[in-house]
Design a protein around this motif. Sequence first.
Motif, PDB file in Angstrom:
ATOM      1  N   LEU A   1       0.831  -1.208   0.000  1.00 30.95           N
ATOM      2  CA  LEU A   1       0.000   0.000   0.000  1.00 30.95           C
ATOM      3  C   LEU A   1       0.867   1.260   0.000  1.00 30.95           C
ATOM      4  N   PHE A   2       1.981   1.213   0.717  1.00 31.91           N
ATOM      5  CA  PHE A   2       2.898   2.357   0.739  1.00 31.91           C
ATOM      6  C   PHE A   2       3.491   2.589  -0.651  1.00 31.91           C
ATOM      7  N   LEU A   3       3.982   1.525  -1.269  1.00 32.56           N
ATOM      8  CA  LEU A   3       4.592   1.649  -2.595  1.00 32.56           C
ATOM      9  C   LEU A   3       3.562   2.011  -3.656  1.00 32.56           C
ATOM     10  N   ALA A   4       2.315   1.548  -3.475  1.00 30.52           N
ATOM     11  CA  ALA A   4       1.258   1.895  -4.421  1.00 30.52           C
ATOM     12  C   ALA A   4       1.006   3.394  -4.447  1.00 30.52           C
ATOM     13  N   GLY A   5       1.238   4.057  -3.301  1.00 28.02           N
ATOM     14  CA  GLY A   5       1.101   5.514  -3.240  1.00 28.02           C
ATOM     15  C   GLY A   5       2.083   6.197  -4.179  1.00 28.02           C
ATOM     16  N   PHE A   6       3.331   5.698  -4.197  1.00 23.73           N
ATOM     17  CA  PHE A   6       4.328   6.229  -5.126  1.00 23.73           C
ATOM     18  C   PHE A   6       3.944   5.945  -6.575  1.00 23.73           C
ATOM     19  N   ALA A   7       3.643   4.674  -6.815  1.00 25.06           N
ATOM     20  CA  ALA A   7       3.549   4.202  -8.187  1.00 25.06           C
ATOM     21  C   ALA A   7       2.228   4.518  -8.869  1.00 25.06           C
ATOM     22  N   THR A   8       1.124   4.585  -8.100  1.00 27.78           N
ATOM     23  CA  THR A   8      -0.186   4.831  -8.714  1.00 27.78           C
ATOM     24  C   THR A   8      -0.714   6.233  -8.431  1.00 27.78           C
ATOM     25  N   ASN A   9      -0.648   6.697  -7.180  1.00 20.45           N
ATOM     26  CA  ASN A   9      -1.175   8.033  -6.846  1.00 20.45           C
ATOM     27  C   ASN A   9      -0.282   9.151  -7.367  1.00 20.45           C
ATOM     28  N   GLY A  10       1.038   8.946  -7.300  1.00 22.79           N
ATOM     29  CA  GLY A  10       1.963   9.980  -7.763  1.00 22.79           C
ATOM     30  C   GLY A  10       1.716  10.412  -9.197  1.00 22.79           C
ATOM     31  N   PRO A  11       1.636   9.458 -10.152  1.00 26.93           N
ATOM     32  CA  PRO A  11       1.354   9.840 -11.542  1.00 26.93           C
ATOM     33  C   PRO A  11       0.013  10.542 -11.736  1.00 26.93           C
ATOM     34  N   MET A  12      -0.955  10.296 -10.822  1.00 28.38           N
ATOM     35  CA  MET A  12      -2.243  10.991 -10.920  1.00 28.38           C
ATOM     36  C   MET A  12      -2.067  12.498 -10.792  1.00 28.38           C
ATOM     37  N   LEU A  13      -1.016  12.923 -10.082  1.00 27.82           N
ATOM     38  CA  LEU A  13      -0.679  14.345 -10.000  1.00 27.82           C
ATOM     39  C   LEU A  13      -0.012  14.802 -11.289  1.00 27.82           C
ATOM     40  N   LEU A  14       0.826  13.946 -11.878  1.00 31.73           N
ATOM     41  CA  LEU A  14       1.598  14.330 -13.067  1.00 31.73           C
ATOM     42  C   LEU A  14       0.745  14.429 -14.325  1.00 31.73           C
ATOM     43  N   PHE A  15      -0.218  13.520 -14.491  1.00 26.70           N
ATOM     44  CA  PHE A  15      -0.978  13.477 -15.746  1.00 26.70           C
ATOM     45  C   PHE A  15      -1.639  14.806 -16.109  1.00 26.70           C
ATOM     46  N   PRO A  16      -2.466  15.421 -15.211  1.00 31.89           N
ATOM     47  CA  PRO A  16      -3.087  16.698 -15.602  1.00 31.89           C
ATOM     48  C   PRO A  16      -2.070  17.800 -15.852  1.00 31.89           C
ATOM     49  N   MET A  17      -0.945  17.796 -15.112  1.00 33.23           N
ATOM     50  CA  MET A  17       0.102  18.797 -15.335  1.00 33.23           C
ATOM     51  C   MET A  17       0.773  18.569 -16.690  1.00 33.23           C
ATOM     52  N   PHE A  18       1.002  17.309 -17.023  1.00 39.66           N
ATOM     53  CA  PHE A  18       1.594  16.956 -18.319  1.00 39.66           C
ATOM     54  C   PHE A  18       0.675  17.397 -19.460  1.00 39.66           C
ATOM     55  N   PHE A  19      -0.619  17.135 -19.303  1.00 33.77           N
ATOM     56  CA  PHE A  19      -1.584  17.514 -20.334  1.00 33.77           C
ATOM     57  C   PHE A  19      -1.628  19.030 -20.539  1.00 33.77           C
TER      58      PHE A  19
END
Length: 468
Positions: A274-292
Motif C-alpha cells: 500500500l505504501f509503494l502503491a502511493g508512489f507508483a499509482t497516486n503519484g502519476p495521478m498528480l503528473l498526468f493533468p500537469m503533463f496535459f
Amino acid sequence: MGKEKLPKGMISIAWILVLGAILPMLDSTIINIAVNDLAKAFSTTFAVTQWVVTGYVLALGMAVPLSGWLMQKYDGKKVYMVALGLFLISSLLCGLAWDMQSLIAFRMLQGLASGIIIPALTTLVVQAAGSENLGRVMSVVGIPVVFGPIAGPVIGGFILQHLSWHWLFFVNLPIGGIALLIAQWKLPKFEAMNKSAKLDWIGILLLAMLSGMVVFGVTEIRAQNTRATGILAFGIGAISLVAYLLYASKRKDQALIPLDLFKSKNFSAAFLSLFLAGFATNGPMLLFPMFFQNVLELNVITAALWLIPQGVGMLVTRPLIGKMTDKLGARYVVLPSIAITIIGTLPFVFFDAATSQWLIWLVLFVRGIGVGGITVPVMSDSYVGLQKLQVPAASVATRIIQNVGAAFGSAILATVVSNALNVKEATAANFAGAYHAGFITSLIFMVISILPALFLTNKMNIARVEGQ
C-alpha cells in the motif's frame, strides 16, 4: 458453488456505505482544480490558498487513528452516520466561509470527518463480508477510490465554469442527505466490538503526529523557502514513529495498532504494498493533468476529461478483480496488475506534444486496468486471517500508510519534475523531458512493489495443499 453469488444484504450494505464515502473522496480532489480561483476570490496568495488542500489532508491523516477506537467502543452504524453528518455540516460551513482563514478551518473540520468515514467504511464492510467474500465486496468499496480522483477535477471544473465556488461544497449536501437517510433506514446495527475499550490518548497522539507531520513535511519540502520546516516536520514524524514502536511494544494487544499485526506475513506484505502503491499509482495521478496542460497545452477541464479513459479501465475490471481475488488470492491478481500498470505507464516516458491523442487515451485505459487490480486485492489481503477485534486496528494502519504513501509519491514526483525544470529553459521539449523523469521515477517504485507482492496470499497453493 457457494462463492458464485454474494448475499443481497451484503451487497446492499456495501453500496449504502459507498454512497456516503464517495463525498470525502470527491472532496479530496475537487478543490485541487479550484486553488487559483479561490486565491482570486479571497485576494490572497497561492501559498496561503494551498492550505485549503493541505489542511484537509492533514486533518484527515490525524483523525484516522481516532476512528479505530470509535469503531471498537460504539455501534459502527452510529459512528459512520455521525461522521457523515459532521462532513455535511462542515461542507455547508465551507460554502458559507467569509475569508480564507475560515475556509481553511472548515476544510480541516471536513478532513476530520473524512478521516473517520473512510476507515469506518472499511471496518464495517470487513465485518459484514467475512474473509470468503472479501475480494468481491471490497471491489464495490473501491469505487469511491477510483471515482473520486477521476470525477473530482471534472466536477470542480464544470462548477467553476457555470456556478460560483460556493457550490464546490454545497454539491455535497443533497447527495450526503440522501446517503444519511438511506443509512438510517437500511443499514443494520454493528454492535460495538469492545465497549470497555479505553481511549488510548498517547497512541492516538503519536500516530496522529506521525501521519500529520509526514503529510505536512511533504507539502512544505516542495517549496524552496519552507524546506527547513519540512525537514523539521519529518524529524518530528520519525521521533513519533520510534516513540510509538516503544510504546506499542509495552502495551502489546492494548495498543491502538498492536505490533502483533505484523506477525502476519500477508498483512506486512499488504502494508508495504500500500505504501509503494502511493508512489507508483497516486503519484502519476498528480503528473498526468500537469503533463496535459504544460506539454500538450490543454485547458484545465479538458485535462481533467482526459483522465476518464484511465478511470474507465479501473471500473471495468472491478467486478472481475474481486472474484479473482477471492478465488486465487491477492498474489496472482496483484503481480499481473503491476505488469499491466508498467506497460500502461512506460509509453509516457516517450510521449510529447506530437503524440496522437487516441494513443494517449488507449495507454491510459490500459494503465487503468492495471491500477484497478492493485489496491483492492492488497486491501482485502491485509484482513485475511485476522481476528475480529484486530479489524479496526488493521483499518487504521492501512489507511495511515495509504495517506503517507500517496503524499510521499506526489511530493517526490513533483520534486523530480520541478528540479528537472529548474536547470533548463522552459521550452516544450524541456517540459516533456521533466515529466519523463517523473514517470521514470514512478516506474522504478512500481518495479520495487513486485517484491512485497510476492508474499501476498496464494489461495491456489492453499487449495492444492488441502486437496492432498
